[in-house]
Design a protein around this motif. Structure first.
Motif, short mmCIF file in Angstrom:
data_model
loop_
_atom_site.label_atom_id
_atom_site.label_comp_id
_atom_site.label_asym_id
_atom_site.label_seq_id
_atom_site.Cartn_x
_atom_site.Cartn_y
_atom_site.Cartn_z
N LEU A 1 0.87 -1.14 -0.02
CA LEU A 1 0.08 -0.06 -0.03
C LEU A 1 0.86 1.34 -0.06
CD1 LEU A 1 -2.71 1.42 0.24
CD2 LEU A 1 -2.29 1.19 2.80
N HIS B 1 -1.70 8.20 0.46
CA HIS B 1 -1.34 9.90 0.44
C HIS B 1 -0.17 9.91 1.50
CE1 HIS B 1 -5.43 11.55 -1.35
NE2 HIS B 1 -4.92 10.40 -2.02
N GLY B 2 -0.24 9.38 2.45
CA GLY B 2 0.90 9.69 3.44
C GLY B 2 2.04 8.82 3.27
N ILE B 3 3.32 8.93 3.48
CA ILE B 3 4.57 8.03 3.32
C ILE B 3 4.34 6.91 4.14
CG2 ILE B 3 5.66 9.78 2.23
CD1 ILE B 3 7.12 10.10 4.70
N GLY B 4 3.76 6.84 5.16
CA GLY B 4 3.56 5.72 5.98
C GLY B 4 4.90 5.19 6.78
N VAL B 5 5.57 6.35 7.06
CA VAL B 5 6.81 5.86 7.93
C VAL B 5 7.13 6.90 8.96
CG1 VAL B 5 8.37 4.92 6.08
CG2 VAL B 5 8.26 7.31 6.08
N TYR B 6 7.89 6.60 9.99
CA TYR B 6 7.94 7.38 11.30
C TYR B 6 9.03 8.28 11.21
CZ TYR B 6 4.63 3.90 12.80
OH TYR B 6 3.63 2.97 12.95
N ASP B 7 8.89 9.66 11.29
CA ASP B 7 9.88 10.55 11.52
C ASP B 7 10.95 10.36 12.46
OD1 ASP B 7 8.71 11.69 9.16
OD2 ASP B 7 7.56 13.15 10.43
N GLU B 8 10.65 10.08 13.65
CA GLU B 8 11.36 9.86 14.71
C GLU B 8 12.48 8.73 14.55
OE1 GLU B 8 8.41 10.08 14.90
OE2 GLU B 8 7.29 8.41 16.22
N LEU B 9 12.04 7.74 13.74
CA LEU B 9 12.92 6.58 13.73
C LEU B 9 14.07 6.68 12.59
CD1 LEU B 9 10.17 3.70 14.44
CD2 LEU B 9 11.61 5.05 15.96
N GLU C 1 15.45 1.38 10.80
CA GLU C 1 14.35 1.02 11.89
C GLU C 1 13.13 0.86 11.41
OE1 GLU C 1 16.53 2.77 15.97
OE2 GLU C 1 15.33 4.06 14.69
N ILE D 1 10.73 -2.61 11.27
CA ILE D 1 9.69 -2.67 11.94
C ILE D 1 8.54 -3.17 10.91
CG2 ILE D 1 7.50 -1.63 12.54
CD1 ILE D 1 9.61 0.56 13.85
N PHE D 2 8.54 -2.80 9.55
CA PHE D 2 7.64 -3.42 8.57
C PHE D 2 8.01 -4.80 8.15
CE2 PHE D 2 6.67 1.18 8.63
CZ PHE D 2 5.19 0.95 8.72
N ARG E 1 12.49 10.82 1.61
CA ARG E 1 11.28 10.30 2.18
C ARG E 1 10.24 9.47 1.33
NH1 ARG E 1 10.08 13.57 7.00
NH2 ARG E 1 7.81 13.29 6.66
N ARG F 1 9.22 0.76 1.65
CA ARG F 1 8.29 0.15 2.82
C ARG F 1 7.30 -0.49 1.99
NH1 ARG F 1 3.47 1.21 2.95
NH2 ARG F 1 3.63 3.28 2.98
N ASN G 1 2.01 11.32 8.77
CA ASN G 1 2.42 10.39 7.47
C ASN G 1 1.13 9.13 7.36
OD1 ASN G 1 4.53 12.12 7.44
ND2 ASN G 1 5.94 10.74 8.50
N ASP G 2 0.19 9.30 7.89
CA ASP G 2 -0.69 8.23 7.72
C ASP G 2 -0.34 6.93 8.03
OD1 ASP G 2 -2.48 10.01 6.76
OD2 ASP G 2 -2.38 9.48 4.67
#
Lengths: 232, 222
Positions: free
Chosen positions: A80, A83-91, A95, A99-100, A136, A143, B76-77
Motif C-alpha cells: 500500500l 497519500h501519506g508516506i507511512g513511515v515514522y519521522d523519529e525513527l 528502523e 519494523i515493517f 522520504r 516500505r 504520515n498516515d
C-alpha cells in the motif's frame, strides 16, 4: 479463466447519506494494471481504502485472492502506498523498514537490500525527519515493496514525487507488472499512468462509468478517457 | 509475539521524542507539589487520602500518555499502513497497550518516592504489594484508555474526549486501586473484607481486556 486477484461486486459506500460509491463492480487478474481515474472527490480513494481493508463496504463484496481484504493472508500480499508516506519521522530509515519487515514476516536483511535499491543505504541510520522530501518518498516506496506484494494499491503514487523517485517507482512498477503482479493506482498523472496501465477505469460521483482495456487512443491522448466516457 | 514488536516500536518512538513522557511526568510532579501545599503533609489524615490522591494524579497523568497512543500514528498516515498490514487489530491494540502500560508504570514508580517525601509517607515496607496494585490498576487504565484512544484518534477534540470517556468508565477500577493503596500506605495488610476490592480490580482488568480485544477490529476498520 483463472480466479481474479481482485474482485469488486456491486459495492456501495455511504458517508452519512452521501453515496461515496454506487454499485461499483470490476475485477483484475495477475499481471494487470488498472489506472483508476476520476476528479477529486469522485470516490477513488474510498475505493482503494476498501480494497486495502481500511474501510468496509456498506453493501456488495470485495475479494482479494478469493478472501476478504481483512483476512491476514490477503493483507500479507498487499503493498500500500497511500497519500501519506507511512513511515515514522523519529525513527531511522533502517528502523522503519525493519519494523515493517517484522510485521510482514520478512527477513531483516531484505530491509537493507531495499535501502540499497532505493539509494538510501548511506542514510540508513539517520532519522527520517532529517530526510529531504524525495528521500522520504523513496523510503515509502521501499516500505510498500519490501515484502514483495502480489497486489499493489497505490493512491496517486506520482503526486509530489521528484524525478528520481518517479523513475524509481516507474521501474519498480514495470518490473512488478512483468513479474505478474497486479497493480491498481488512482492518479491524475495521466501520461505516466497510461504507459503502465493495461486497463482504465473512470469513476464519477461514486459511479464507475467506464472500465476496460487501455486502448492506443488513450496512450496517445490521455484526456481521451475523460472526453469520451466522462460527463461534459 | 508481533504485539511486542509494536510495543517496542512505540517505546522507541516515545523515548526519542519524549513528548508524552515529559508532559506526563512534569504534570504529575506539579500536582503532587501543589496538593502538598493544600493539605498539611504532617497530619495523620494524610494516610487516609493518600491512595485517592495518588490515583487521581496517575489518572490525570495517564490521560496524557494514553492520548498519544494512537495519535502517534497520525503523522504520515502510519495508522493506515499498520491497519493494512497482516497484524490483527488485537495484536496492534495489545502492543500499544503494553507500550502505554510501561510508560505509565514508569511515571508511577518515579512519583511514588516523590509522594513519600512531600507527604511524609513511609511506603517502602509495603513496596511489593503496592507494586501489585499499581500493576493491576495501571493495566485497567491502560487497556480502557488505549481503546478510547483508538476510538477518538480521528476526532479534533480527542484530548478532551478521551478523559471524558475514560474517567467515568474507570470508576470501579479507580475506587478499588484507591482503597487498596490507602490500606497499604496506612501500614495495614490487605485481607478480610478488603479482598473484595482486589477481586473487583482483577475482574475489571479481565473483563475490559477481553472486551477491548474483541471490539478493537471493529473500531479500527470503519
Amino acid at each position: 479463466m483463472s480466479v481474479p486477484v481482485l474482485a469488486v461486486e456491486h459495492v456501495y459506500k455511504y458517508f452519512g447519506d452521501y453515496p461515496a460509491l454506487r454499485d461499483v463492480s470490476f475485477s483484475l487478474h495477475g499481471g494487470e494494471c488498472l489506472a483508476l481515474l476520476g476528479r477529486n472527490g469522485a470516490g477513488k480513494t474510498t475505493m482503494l481504502k476498501i480494497l486495502a481493508g481500511l474501510s468496509g463496504a456498506a453493501q456488495g463484496e470485495v475479494k482479494l485472492f478469493g478472501d476478504s481484504p481483512r483476512q491476514a493472508s490477503a493483507r500479507r500480499r498487499i503493498g500500500l502506498l497511500g497519500h501519506g508516506i507511512g513511515v515514522y519521522d523519529e525513527l531511522t530509515a533502517i528502523e522503519n523498514l525493519t519494523i515493517f519487515a517484522q510485521l510482514y514476516g520478512v527477513s531483516k536483511t531484505v530491509a537493507r537490500e531495499w535501502l540499497e535499491r532505493t539509494q538510501l543505504a548511506h542514510v540508513a541510520d539517520s532519522p527520517v525527519r532529517e530526510f529531504s522530501r524525495g528521500m522520504r518518498q523513496r523510503l515509502a516506496v521501499a516500505r510498500a515493496f519490501l515484502h514483495n506484494p502480489s497486489l499493489l494499491i497505490l493512491d496517486e503514487p506520482f503526486t509530489a514525487l521528484d524525478d528520481r523517485a518517479i523513475a524509481l517507482l516507474q521501474g519498480l512498477l514495470s518490473d512488478a507488472k512483468a513479474a505478474g503482479r497486479t497493480i491498481i493506482m488512482s492518479t491524475h498523472q495521466l501520461r505516466e499512468a497510461m504507459e503502465l496501465a493495461t486497463h482504465v477505469a473512470l469513476i464519477e460521483r461514486g459511479k464507475l462509468v467506464h472500465f476496460g482495456p487501455r486502448t492506443p487512443e488513450m496512450l496517445m491522448d490521455p484526456g481521451y478517457v475523460y472526453r469520451t466516457f466522462g460527463a461534459v | 509475539m508481533i504485539f511486542l514488536q509494536v510495543a517496542a516500536k512505540d517505546l522507541r518512538s516515545e523515548l526519542r521524542t519524549k513528548e508524552s513522557l515529559n508532559a506526563s511526568l512534569s504534570f504529575a510532579v506539579v500536582i503532587l507539589l501543589l496538593f502538598s501545599f493544600a493539605f498539611d503533609p504532617s497530619g495523620e489524615a494524610v494516610a487516609e487520602f493518600s491512595g485517592g490522591l495518588l490515583w487521581l494524579v496517575f489518572a490525570f497523568a495517564g490521560a496524557l500518555i494514553l492520548n498519544r497512543s494512537f495519535a502517534r500514528e497520525l503523522p504520515n498516515d502510519c495508522l493506515e499502513v499498520l491497519i493494512a498490514s497482516p497484524v490483527s487489530g488485537a495484536q496492534l491494540f495489545l502492543g500499544k497497550s503494553v507500550a502505554s502500560f510501561v510508560l505509565l508504570l514508569a511515571i508511577e514508580l518515579i512519583c511514588l518516592p516523590i509522594f513519600g517525601i512531600f507527604y511524609n509517607i513511609t511506603w517502602t515496607p509495603k513496596f511489593w504489594p503496592l507494586l501489585g496494585i499499581f500493576l493491576l490498576g495501571t493495566w485497567g487504565m491502560t487497556i480502557l484508555g488505549t481503546l478510547f484512544s483508538a476510538l477518538t484518534v480521528n476526532l479534533s477534540l480527542r484530548e478532551l474526549m478521551l478523559p471524558m470517556l475514560l474517567y467515568p468508565m474507570m470508576i470501579p477500577a479507580l475506587m478499588s486501586a484507591m482503597r487498596l493503596t490507602t490500606i497499604l500506605l496506612s501500614g495495614n495488610d490487605i485481607g478480610g473484607d478488603d479482598l473484595v476490592w482486589l477481586r473487583l480490580l482483577i475482574g475489571f482488568d479481565v473483563v475490559f481486556t477481553t472486551l477491548a480485544l474483541a471490539l478493537v477490529e471493529t473500531i479500527l476498520v470503519r
